[in-house]
Write a protein that holds these residues in place. Structure first.
Motif, PDB file in Angstrom:
ATOM      1  N   ASP A 108     -15.569  77.416   5.983  1.00  0.00           N
ATOM      2  CA  ASP A 108     -16.402  76.228   6.524  1.00  0.00           C
ATOM      3  C   ASP A 108     -17.533  76.718   7.256  1.00  0.00           C
ATOM      4  O   ASP A 108     -17.511  77.920   7.625  1.00  0.00           O
ATOM      5  CB  ASP A 108     -15.380  75.468   7.598  1.00  0.00           C
ATOM      6  CG  ASP A 108     -14.227  74.919   6.855  1.00  0.00           C
ATOM      7  OD1 ASP A 108     -14.446  74.699   5.675  1.00  0.00           O
ATOM      8  OD2 ASP A 108     -13.164  74.513   7.479  1.00  0.00           O
ATOM      9  N   THR A 111     -16.596  78.364  10.693  1.00  0.00           N
ATOM     10  CA  THR A 111     -15.632  79.881  10.275  1.00  0.00           C
ATOM     11  C   THR A 111     -16.450  80.942  10.242  1.00  0.00           C
ATOM     12  O   THR A 111     -17.385  81.009   9.445  1.00  0.00           O
ATOM     13  CB  THR A 111     -14.756  79.587   9.026  1.00  0.00           C
ATOM     14  OG1 THR A 111     -14.056  78.178   9.618  1.00  0.00           O
ATOM     15  CG2 THR A 111     -13.713  80.507   8.941  1.00  0.00           C
ATOM     16  N   HIS A 189      -9.914  73.129   3.908  1.00  0.00           N
ATOM     17  CA  HIS A 189      -9.824  72.870   5.624  1.00  0.00           C
ATOM     18  C   HIS A 189      -8.296  73.395   5.777  1.00  0.00           C
ATOM     19  O   HIS A 189      -7.689  72.668   6.526  1.00  0.00           O
ATOM     20  CB  HIS A 189     -10.096  71.551   5.907  1.00  0.00           C
ATOM     21  CG  HIS A 189     -11.570  71.119   6.116  1.00  0.00           C
ATOM     22  ND1 HIS A 189     -12.406  72.125   6.147  1.00  0.00           N
ATOM     23  CD2 HIS A 189     -12.003  69.966   6.274  1.00  0.00           C
ATOM     24  CE1 HIS A 189     -13.507  71.555   6.391  1.00  0.00           C
ATOM     25  NE2 HIS A 189     -13.388  70.195   6.351  1.00  0.00           N
ATOM     26  N   ILE A 191      -6.482  75.675   6.879  1.00  0.00           N
ATOM     27  CA  ILE A 191      -5.877  76.101   8.395  1.00  0.00           C
ATOM     28  C   ILE A 191      -5.933  75.004   9.471  1.00  0.00           C
ATOM     29  O   ILE A 191      -5.062  74.775  10.139  1.00  0.00           O
ATOM     30  CB  ILE A 191      -6.752  77.381   8.632  1.00  0.00           C
ATOM     31  CG1 ILE A 191      -6.599  78.501   7.843  1.00  0.00           C
ATOM     32  CG2 ILE A 191      -5.955  77.775  10.073  1.00  0.00           C
ATOM     33  CD1 ILE A 191      -5.248  79.091   7.382  1.00  0.00           C
TER      34      ILE A 191
HETATM   35  N1  URA Z   1      -9.186  76.884   6.364  1.00  0.00           N
HETATM   36  C1  URA Z   1      -9.958  76.081   7.106  1.00  0.00           C
HETATM   37  O1  URA Z   1      -9.512  75.258   7.887  1.00  0.00           O
HETATM   38  N2  URA Z   1     -11.457  76.517   7.065  1.00  0.00           N
HETATM   39  C2  URA Z   1     -11.853  77.611   6.805  1.00  0.00           C
HETATM   40  O2  URA Z   1     -13.075  77.838   6.779  1.00  0.00           O
HETATM   41  C3  URA Z   1     -10.872  78.728   5.892  1.00  0.00           C
HETATM   42  C4  URA Z   1      -9.519  78.099   5.937  1.00  0.00           C
END
Ligand code: URA
Length: 240
Positions: A108, A111, A189, A191
């Motif tokens: 993201d 990130t 998304h 994580i």
């Molecule tokens: N999970 C996320 O929520 N964002 C990322 O950038 C990578 C994995």
């Protein structure tokens, strides 16, 4: 994943960021380039993996595929082009633009951390396939502390929003609101959605490991080519 090639000398030097096409032409005329020990005056001469190419007497090692490790900073998107935000490719030399590079999966915009960029489609595809169980670890700073119960729930494969299920995710507590999450799939998304399912929220996210490869030697925004042993780690990770 075979490394067989038959490329023009000027394309090789340009791809490696050693000489632009124009400078390569000058270098060739000046007798600075040799192929198999013989001076080569034509920058258009094609060489293969079996030829020994030298510039100023130094061996130039080229491979058809490029494997780049970038420590992704915040504020950059993993896309070839974006009308609004800078892309991670803007952090690489301009002469890499026409080499067909892409990111292995996406991070993201906010990130940070380990991002692999390559033009090896077969390896990239294999690294992203959940069936190969290639693990990536993310360090997440969360709004609330993470509990042992959260760890147990995530390890079972938690139900995400919109009826999707995450595969087992392995959380290690680092501090109250900091944890490392190890996953082998790349859902959008992922994580952030795992923590939402645990009634928590990700405040900061950094990928700290991709199949055993970290980038703590690089500042945010810096890149380097993967070391031979690191490339081997990736290749071993997808060997059934
Ligand atoms: N999970 C996320 O929520 N964002 C990322 O950038 C990578 C994995």
């Amino acid at each position: 994943m075979s490394e067989v090639y038959n490329e023009r000398i000027d394309k090789i030097f340009s791809a490696l960021g050693l000489l632009s096409r124009k400078d390569c032409s000058r270098a060739a005329k000046a007798g600075r380039i040799t192929v198999n020990g013989t001076t080569e005056k034509s920058p258009a001469r094609k060489v293969t993996q079996d030829d020994t190419l030298c510039l100023d007497g130094e061996r130039v090692v080229y491979s058809k595929y490029m494997y780049i490790l970038l420590n992704k900073p915040q504020g950059y998107v993993c896309a070839a082009e974006d009308g609004r935000y800078p892309t991670v490719f803007e952090l690489l030399p301009k002469n890499f633009a026409n080499l067909g590079l892409f990111t292995v999966g996406r991070l993201d915009m906010n990130t940070t951390g380990v991002l692999i960029i390559t033009n090896d489609g077969a390896l990239s595809h294999a690294l992203l396939s959940p069936k190969n169980k290639v693990y990536k670890t993310y360090r997440a700073k969360t709004k609330f502390p993470v509990s042992e119960n959260d760890v147990a729930l995530a390890a079972q494969g938690i139900a995400l929003d919109e009826g999707e299920n995450a595969m087992p995710a392995f959380i290690t507590l680092v501090e109250d609101s900091v944890s490392d999450v190890k996953v082998c799939e790349g859902k959008f998304h992922l994580i952030k959605r795992i923590f939402l399912a645990l009634h928590n929220q990700v405040r900061e996210l950094e990928r700290i490991d991709f199949a055993g490869i970290g980038c703590s030697d690089l500042e945010y925004g810096e890149w380097r080519f993967l070391e031979e042993e690191e490339l081997q780690l990736l290749k071993n990770a997808v060997l059934g």
